[in-house]
Write an enzyme that holds these catalytic residues in place. Sequence first.
Site, PDB file in Angstrom:
ATOM      1  CB  CYS A   1      31.513   4.979  48.615  1.00 24.79           C
ATOM      2  SG  CYS A   1      32.559   6.956  48.664  1.00 24.79           S
ATOM      3  CE1 TYR A   2      29.333  10.321  51.878  1.00 25.63           C
ATOM      4  CE2 TYR A   2      30.775  11.204  50.793  1.00 25.63           C
ATOM      5  CZ  TYR A   2      29.784  11.328  51.690  1.00 25.63           C
ATOM      6  OH  TYR A   2      30.227  11.380  53.509  1.00 25.63           O
TER       7      TYR A   2
END
Length: 345
Positions: free
Chosen positions: A149-150
């Site tokens: 996600c990051y």
Amino acid sequence: MKVGIVGANGYSGLELIRLLTNHPVAEIEMLISHSTSGQSIKTIYPHLKDICEMDLEDLTIDEVAGRVELLFFATPSGVSSHYIASLIDKGIPCIDLSGDHRLLDPATYQAWYHKEPAPIKALNQAVYGLSEFFQTEIKDAQLIANPGCYPTATLLGILPALKKGFINKDSIIIDAKSGLSGAGRGTSLMTHFAETNDNLKAYNLGSHQHIPEIEQTLKKVTQLETRVTFSTHLVPMTRGIMCTIYAKVMGSQTTEDFIKEYKTFYKNSPFVRIREAGQWPTTKDVSGSNYCDIGFNVDERTGQVTIVSVIDNLVKGAAGQAIQNFNLMNGLDQQMGLKQVPMYP
């Protein structure tokens, strides 16, 4: 097309269920979870009553191979690496939402994840599934390593500028903040309500397992050896990631130059939306959707650019991007099943 979800009892697995339920091509055939095998998914998540009431099953390779045409792994790192190589041998394509197949070097994975790496055969077959950058490879892949996600928010925010030479590769600082669902459904002191409510926490500074993933992809796309400063924080909200990225501008580019370049770069990327000057994206703007919104400001006084990139960590940062990759793998419109309007407020 019949698909299965391993780790269907977790948040990313649940998001796959939500999105695939309305997908016009994919049909959920199996929900798999070792820890809750035998239970109905509606028992764990009552909001699925009359929507999805399947029982959770154990993962048996021969059983899976006889019933599904593709398998999603929404499992913690260290799980999918035990199964995917055998499934690929059985002719079952896999999309892995964990970190087990993202890093090309087994030693790097072991150093950052502190787990045994996946078999080298599987690592060599894996295609990194950043949908906006690797569509050609994704279309022919049997194994997709879905980005973290990051890294998704970070890479979509950085790559066009770095590739164009707009920013100094040695000046990149990423200030990343995530809602609590990114930590999964398991309980811990770090995500305990009393510890997180009315609080803001930095964690894993300089040691976050997404650092080598970001740097590996920056090098793959730009051919530049890049090191980033990456700082992560937990904020007391459920969904969303905001990456505020700082870098030194290499020339005389203005805010308008960045906006123009990014609009051109992402003109065929329907899930990346570029803001006009003076408009800053918020996590609420993309909540529940597969969008990544990006805004810019060049400070001519300091020669620094600030890039703000936001996503929903469970959709574009996990299940949504996995379905986008599923669509690309099967020659479908990449937006199929993903045209949700963000939830606002």
